[in-house]
Scaffold this active site. Sequence first.
Site, PDB file in Angstrom:
ATOM      1  N   CYS A   1      44.155  -5.037 119.206  1.00 39.75           N
ATOM      2  CA  CYS A   1      44.372  -4.662 120.598  1.00 39.75           C
ATOM      3  C   CYS A   1      43.456  -5.431 121.548  1.00 39.75           C
ATOM      4  CB  CYS A   1      44.163  -3.159 120.776  1.00 39.75           C
ATOM      5  SG  CYS A   1      42.538  -2.574 120.267  1.00 39.75           S
TER       6      CYS A   1
ATOM      7  N   ARG B   1      41.993  -8.727 120.702  1.00 44.12           N
ATOM      8  CA  ARG B   1      41.879 -10.171 120.491  1.00 44.12           C
ATOM      9  C   ARG B   1      43.040 -10.693 119.670  1.00 44.12           C
ATOM     10  NH1 ARG B   1      37.381 -12.010 119.460  1.00 44.12           N
ATOM     11  NH2 ARG B   1      36.188 -10.115 119.802  1.00 44.12           N
TER      12      ARG B   1
ATOM     13  N   SER C   1      33.206  -6.744 119.171  1.00 43.31           N
ATOM     14  CA  SER C   1      34.151  -5.680 119.487  1.00 43.31           C
ATOM     15  C   SER C   1      33.853  -5.052 120.845  1.00 43.31           C
ATOM     16  CB  SER C   1      34.097  -4.586 118.414  1.00 43.31           C
ATOM     17  OG  SER C   1      34.513  -5.086 117.165  1.00 43.31           O
TER      18      SER C   1
ATOM     19  N   GLN D   1      40.508  -4.720 109.672  1.00 42.26           N
ATOM     20  CA  GLN D   1      41.511  -5.618 110.250  1.00 42.26           C
ATOM     21  C   GLN D   1      41.268  -7.062 109.805  1.00 42.26           C
ATOM     22  OE1 GLN D   1      40.591  -4.479 114.256  1.00 42.26           O
ATOM     23  NE2 GLN D   1      42.343  -3.097 114.429  1.00 42.26           N
TER      24      GLN D   1
ATOM     25  N   GLY E   1      49.827   4.989 113.294  1.00 39.46           N
ATOM     26  CA  GLY E   1      48.946   4.041 112.620  1.00 39.46           C
ATOM     27  C   GLY E   1      47.539   4.585 112.461  1.00 39.46           C
TER      28      GLY E   1
ATOM     29  N   MET F   1      44.814   4.142 114.239  1.00 36.53           N
ATOM     30  CA  MET F   1      44.210   4.690 115.445  1.00 36.53           C
ATOM     31  C   MET F   1      44.696   6.114 115.701  1.00 36.53           C
ATOM     32  SD  MET F   1      43.823   1.759 118.338  1.00 36.53           S
ATOM     33  CE  MET F   1      42.512   0.528 118.219  1.00 36.53           C
TER      34      MET F   1
END
Length: 415
Positions: free
Chosen positions: A50, A52, A108, A119, A190, A192
């Site tokens: 979300c 980069r 981040s 990730q 997902g 998150m």
Amino acid sequence: MRLVAAGLSFRTAPLAVREAAAIPAARAATTLRYLVGHAGLHGAAVLSTCNRTDFYVVCPDHLSAEVTPRLARYLDPGGSRAVERHMVTLEDRDAAMHMFRVASGLESMVIGEAQVLGQFKAAHRVATEAGTVDARLDYVMRRAISTAKRVRTSTALGRGAASLSEIAVECARASCGNLEGKGVLLIGAGKMSRLAANRLSDQGARLMTTSRGESSRRLARAVGAEPVALAAIEEVADDVDVIIASTDSATVVLDATRVEALQRRRAHRPLCIVDLAVPRDIDAAAAAVPGVTLIDIDELGRRVATKLDERRETIPAAEEIIDGELERTVTVIGQRDTTGPTIAALVEWAETLRAQEVARTFGARNDIDDETRARVDMLTRSMVRKLLHGPVTRLREAGDPATTVAIREAFRLDR
């Protein structure tokens, strides 16, 4: 060969540009195969989150200046150059440093957040399965992962660090005053959403989830949430105080018209919507609907920035670890003529192992005569030479840093 990191992030590009550059998980492998098969790259991996979109690639020296323009044309085929203007390109040592920092959570939005390491590992796995990771890129990405793990276990950087989904819950709580008994609709299932669901459940919120797909139904069962059809969320409008959206949809999930319809049913009572998705799930125009507080990923970042002073104090210890690990990595990949030192290191490793095993076998036994000891010693030396013949021959014939990296990694010569 050059190692190149090229991409954009919340530090360099506005949300609208990051949306245009996002690579959906379903398209990642196809993208990487295209880049390696048609863009002249020897290795490629992509990390698209979300906040980069980063490409990590290996290319011939003469193509390094073309990497960013080629990637930008792929991401923005319309030729507006908006993506290219916001991309940052790093090479060799700087590229490796960037990868180490990203995996460790130093780049981040929420410094030290743990999700980015997962990730990054997923990006490495996807590229490996797609067959687009050469030995050099594989080595650097593996080193970045192991370094990030060390940073998390050896420093305070990751202790107490919140994820973006947890920050989203805090924003929702601030909007509602108290989440006890409040209705929260989760759009998406997902990681998150799962993290947010657990946090919300702990705070006594009444959870609803969209019911499309098995993953959504599993999430609903896991947290005791009420499943709601996305097409029928107006029917539960009166019960919803907060919406948290985090899907991988390439298009808007809730447009301003539907948000306005929700609000009419709610008599325009306050509604907090937190949009964690890139591309966005919620139409930006929904912010103008009376009673709606819309928090997108960039607004979330601005709110987070005021809370990071304590976490920044932990950065020097993490950077010290990264600097040391980076030096070890650069020693291997930064030299073109590493064949000789690698052969020497390989032979030394094998001889040390051989000598240890012979000594362990004989131990303190006194019933073995000198001639037998000499024969065993000669036999094991001969076996080692024969076993090493293939790798040593390959190193001498290849004369390629990628082969050197592969051999050093296979035999753990840099451990």
